[in-house]
Write a protein that holds these residues in place. Structure first.
Motif, PDB file in Angstrom:
ATOM      1  N   TYR A  38       0.833  -1.206   0.000  1.00 41.18           N
ATOM      2  CA  TYR A  38       0.000   0.000   0.000  1.00 41.18           C
ATOM      3  C   TYR A  38       0.864   1.250   0.000  1.00 41.18           C
ATOM      4  O   TYR A  38       2.043   1.220   0.320  1.00 41.18           O
ATOM      5  CB  TYR A  38      -0.938   0.003   1.214  1.00 41.18           C
ATOM      6  CG  TYR A  38      -0.223   0.090   2.539  1.00 41.18           C
ATOM      7  CD1 TYR A  38       0.015   1.314   3.147  1.00 41.18           C
ATOM      8  CD2 TYR A  38       0.221  -1.060   3.181  1.00 41.18           C
ATOM      9  CE1 TYR A  38       0.674   1.386   4.361  1.00 41.18           C
ATOM     10  CE2 TYR A  38       0.874  -0.987   4.383  1.00 41.18           C
ATOM     11  CZ  TYR A  38       1.097   0.239   4.967  1.00 41.18           C
ATOM     12  OH  TYR A  38       1.761   0.311   6.167  1.00 41.18           O
ATOM     13  N   ASN A  39       0.257   2.353  -0.378  1.00 42.31           N
ATOM     14  CA  ASN A  39       0.860   3.683  -0.318  1.00 42.31           C
ATOM     15  C   ASN A  39      -0.049   4.581   0.509  1.00 42.31           C
ATOM     16  O   ASN A  39      -1.275   4.429   0.471  1.00 42.31           O
ATOM     17  CB  ASN A  39       0.985   4.318  -1.712  1.00 42.31           C
ATOM     18  CG  ASN A  39       1.955   3.601  -2.601  1.00 42.31           C
ATOM     19  OD1 ASN A  39       2.863   2.936  -2.136  1.00 42.31           O
ATOM     20  ND2 ASN A  39       1.750   3.737  -3.906  1.00 42.31           N
ATOM     21  N   ILE A  40       0.554   5.525   1.219  1.00 45.11           N
ATOM     22  CA  ILE A  40      -0.200   6.582   1.891  1.00 45.11           C
ATOM     23  C   ILE A  40       0.350   7.886   1.345  1.00 45.11           C
ATOM     24  O   ILE A  40       1.551   8.135   1.428  1.00 45.11           O
ATOM     25  CB  ILE A  40      -0.034   6.534   3.420  1.00 45.11           C
ATOM     26  CG1 ILE A  40      -0.523   5.198   3.962  1.00 45.11           C
ATOM     27  CG2 ILE A  40      -0.800   7.683   4.073  1.00 45.11           C
ATOM     28  CD1 ILE A  40      -0.280   5.005   5.451  1.00 45.11           C
ATOM     29  N   ARG A  49      -4.761   9.989   0.827  1.00 46.03           N
ATOM     30  CA  ARG A  49      -5.262   8.838   0.081  1.00 46.03           C
ATOM     31  C   ARG A  49      -4.408   7.622   0.431  1.00 46.03           C
ATOM     32  O   ARG A  49      -3.194   7.676   0.414  1.00 46.03           O
ATOM     33  CB  ARG A  49      -5.214   9.088  -1.412  1.00 46.03           C
ATOM     34  CG  ARG A  49      -5.584   7.839  -2.230  1.00 46.03           C
ATOM     35  CD  ARG A  49      -5.616   8.110  -3.684  1.00 46.03           C
ATOM     36  NE  ARG A  49      -6.974   8.522  -4.003  1.00 46.03           N
ATOM     37  CZ  ARG A  49      -7.410   8.723  -5.229  1.00 46.03           C
ATOM     38  NH1 ARG A  49      -6.598   8.612  -6.254  1.00 46.03           N
ATOM     39  NH2 ARG A  49      -8.667   9.047  -5.447  1.00 46.03           N
ATOM     40  N   ILE A  50      -5.102   6.534   0.743  1.00 46.82           N
ATOM     41  CA  ILE A  50      -4.455   5.239   0.924  1.00 46.82           C
ATOM     42  C   ILE A  50      -4.766   4.427  -0.327  1.00 46.82           C
ATOM     43  O   ILE A  50      -5.929   4.311  -0.718  1.00 46.82           O
ATOM     44  CB  ILE A  50      -4.989   4.509   2.179  1.00 46.82           C
ATOM     45  CG1 ILE A  50      -4.680   5.324   3.435  1.00 46.82           C
ATOM     46  CG2 ILE A  50      -4.403   3.112   2.271  1.00 46.82           C
ATOM     47  CD1 ILE A  50      -5.331   4.779   4.692  1.00 46.82           C
ATOM     48  N   THR A  51      -3.734   3.894  -0.953  1.00 46.58           N
ATOM     49  CA  THR A  51      -3.901   3.067  -2.143  1.00 46.58           C
ATOM     50  C   THR A  51      -3.330   1.692  -1.841  1.00 46.58           C
ATOM     51  O   THR A  51      -2.176   1.572  -1.452  1.00 46.58           O
ATOM     52  CB  THR A  51      -3.171   3.684  -3.356  1.00 46.58           C
ATOM     53  OG1 THR A  51      -3.670   5.003  -3.575  1.00 46.58           O
ATOM     54  CG2 THR A  51      -3.389   2.852  -4.604  1.00 46.58           C
ATOM     55  N   ALA A 111     -14.372   8.573   0.762  1.00 50.18           N
ATOM     56  CA  ALA A 111     -14.780   7.754  -0.377  1.00 50.18           C
ATOM     57  C   ALA A 111     -13.812   6.592  -0.537  1.00 50.18           C
ATOM     58  O   ALA A 111     -12.691   6.637  -0.038  1.00 50.18           O
ATOM     59  CB  ALA A 111     -14.800   8.591  -1.652  1.00 50.18           C
ATOM     60  N   ALA A 112     -14.275   5.571  -1.245  1.00 51.86           N
ATOM     61  CA  ALA A 112     -13.432   4.434  -1.590  1.00 51.86           C
ATOM     62  C   ALA A 112     -13.816   3.978  -2.992  1.00 51.86           C
ATOM     63  O   ALA A 112     -14.990   3.992  -3.355  1.00 51.86           O
ATOM     64  CB  ALA A 112     -13.609   3.301  -0.592  1.00 51.86           C
ATOM     65  N   SER A 113     -12.796   3.603  -3.761  1.00 44.51           N
ATOM     66  CA  SER A 113     -13.060   3.125  -5.113  1.00 44.51           C
ATOM     67  C   SER A 113     -12.046   2.040  -5.465  1.00 44.51           C
ATOM     68  O   SER A 113     -10.945   2.012  -4.935  1.00 44.51           O
ATOM     69  CB  SER A 113     -12.982   4.274  -6.121  1.00 44.51           C
ATOM     70  OG  SER A 113     -11.694   4.844  -6.131  1.00 44.51           O
ATOM     71  N   LEU A 114     -12.459   1.158  -6.376  1.00 48.06           N
ATOM     72  CA  LEU A 114     -11.609   0.060  -6.833  1.00 48.06           C
ATOM     73  C   LEU A 114     -11.466   0.191  -8.337  1.00 48.06           C
ATOM     74  O   LEU A 114     -12.465   0.184  -9.064  1.00 48.06           O
ATOM     75  CB  LEU A 114     -12.239  -1.285  -6.463  1.00 48.06           C
ATOM     76  CG  LEU A 114     -11.454  -2.535  -6.825  1.00 48.06           C
ATOM     77  CD1 LEU A 114     -10.131  -2.586  -6.068  1.00 48.06           C
ATOM     78  CD2 LEU A 114     -12.274  -3.776  -6.523  1.00 48.06           C
ATOM     79  N   LYS A 115     -10.214   0.364  -8.804  1.00 47.06           N
ATOM     80  CA  LYS A 115      -9.974   0.526 -10.234  1.00 47.06           C
ATOM     81  C   LYS A 115      -8.637  -0.107 -10.585  1.00 47.06           C
ATOM     82  O   LYS A 115      -7.631   0.176  -9.947  1.00 47.06           O
ATOM     83  CB  LYS A 115      -9.968   2.012 -10.597  1.00 47.06           C
ATOM     84  CG  LYS A 115      -9.796   2.286 -12.070  1.00 47.06           C
ATOM     85  CD  LYS A 115      -9.840   3.759 -12.356  1.00 47.06           C
ATOM     86  CE  LYS A 115      -9.677   4.007 -13.847  1.00 47.06           C
ATOM     87  NZ  LYS A 115      -9.646   5.434 -14.140  1.00 47.06           N
ATOM     88  N   ILE A 121      -8.674   4.792  -1.012  1.00 52.60           N
ATOM     89  CA  ILE A 121      -9.485   5.268   0.104  1.00 52.60           C
ATOM     90  C   ILE A 121      -9.108   6.725   0.350  1.00 52.60           C
ATOM     91  O   ILE A 121      -7.956   7.027   0.673  1.00 52.60           O
ATOM     92  CB  ILE A 121      -9.246   4.429   1.373  1.00 52.60           C
ATOM     93  CG1 ILE A 121      -9.530   2.951   1.089  1.00 52.60           C
ATOM     94  CG2 ILE A 121     -10.102   4.944   2.524  1.00 52.60           C
ATOM     95  CD1 ILE A 121      -9.100   2.018   2.186  1.00 52.60           C
ATOM     96  N   ASP A 122     -10.064   7.629   0.162  1.00 46.61           N
ATOM     97  CA  ASP A 122      -9.815   9.057   0.328  1.00 46.61           C
ATOM     98  C   ASP A 122     -10.210   9.496   1.725  1.00 46.61           C
ATOM     99  O   ASP A 122     -11.308   9.171   2.205  1.00 46.61           O
ATOM    100  CB  ASP A 122     -10.594   9.852  -0.715  1.00 46.61           C
ATOM    101  CG  ASP A 122     -10.094   9.574  -2.132  1.00 46.61           C
ATOM    102  OD1 ASP A 122      -8.862   9.514  -2.310  1.00 46.61           O
ATOM    103  OD2 ASP A 122     -10.921   9.408  -3.035  1.00 46.61           O
ATOM    104  N   LEU A 123      -9.317  10.237   2.374  1.00 48.71           N
ATOM    105  CA  LEU A 123      -9.510  10.703   3.742  1.00 48.71           C
ATOM    106  C   LEU A 123      -9.469  12.220   3.785  1.00 48.71           C
ATOM    107  O   LEU A 123      -8.775  12.855   2.988  1.00 48.71           O
ATOM    108  CB  LEU A 123      -8.412  10.142   4.655  1.00 48.71           C
ATOM    109  CG  LEU A 123      -8.219   8.629   4.614  1.00 48.71           C
ATOM    110  CD1 LEU A 123      -6.918   8.246   5.287  1.00 48.71           C
ATOM    111  CD2 LEU A 123      -9.379   7.943   5.282  1.00 48.71           C
ATOM    112  N   LEU A 124     -10.198  12.792   4.733  1.00 48.72           N
ATOM    113  CA  LEU A 124     -10.236  14.243   4.907  1.00 48.72           C
ATOM    114  C   LEU A 124     -10.096  14.571   6.382  1.00 48.72           C
ATOM    115  O   LEU A 124     -10.787  13.985   7.218  1.00 48.72           O
ATOM    116  CB  LEU A 124     -11.562  14.814   4.375  1.00 48.72           C
ATOM    117  CG  LEU A 124     -11.814  16.298   4.618  1.00 48.72           C
ATOM    118  CD1 LEU A 124     -10.844  17.152   3.809  1.00 48.72           C
ATOM    119  CD2 LEU A 124     -13.239  16.652   4.270  1.00 48.72           C
TER     120      LEU A 124
END
Length: 153
Positions: A38-40, A49-51, A111-115, A121-124
């Motif tokens: 993963y990346n932060i 964003r966590i990927t 939000a969270a999305s899979l692509k 995973i988007d954080l605020l």
């Protein structure tokens, strides 16, 4: 690894017990958890964003849960009826995983999305008005009131 004793700090601080527990857990070995990678990243002043690389998983096999300063991402692969197939080599991981992230105060999952096999995973971080710096007027007897101005970053 060295163990740090935080007990003297407990006597003079209030509400930092979660921080001390988190620092104490950093000193313990992390069961060699490297899957999934993963990346932060910081995408803005207050956005992150966590990927996670979750190739082979679809939306129904992933779950994301945010609870009390912790974000948990779980992946559990459904059993496939592969009696027809016989693998000569299996290099694609199908193992279940659970990854936990500690979130700071006022950080929320937006939000969270899979692509393309990547879970984003988007954080605020949204600081409430009550926690932001504010001006305090100083009342002086017989003189005009002075104002103290706080600088905000």
């Amino acid at each position: 690894m060295r163990h740090v004793d935080f007990s003297p700090l407990y006597r003079s601080t209030v509400g930092f017990d979660r921080l001390f527990t988190m620092l104490d857990s950093l000193g313990q070995p992390d069961q060699a958890q490297s899957y999934p990678p993963y990346n932060i990243e910081r995408t803005g002043e207050n956005t992150y964003r966590i990927t996670m690389a979750v190739a082979g998983f679809d939306e129904s096999e992933l779950s994301i849960e945010a609870r009390e300063h912790a974000l948990t991402v779980k992946g559990e692969k459904k059993d496939e009826a592969s009696e027809e197939s016989q693998y000569l080599y299996r290099g694609i991981a199908k193992r279940a995983f659970e990854r936990r992230f500690q979130l700071a105060d006022h950080v929320e999952v937006r939000a969270a999305s899979l692509k393309n096999g990547l879970l984003h995973i988007d954080l605020l971080r949204e600081i409430p008005e009550a926690a932001k710096p504010r001006r305090i007027e100083i009342a002086a007897i017989g003189r005009e009131a002075k104002q103290i101005e706080a600088q905000t970053n």
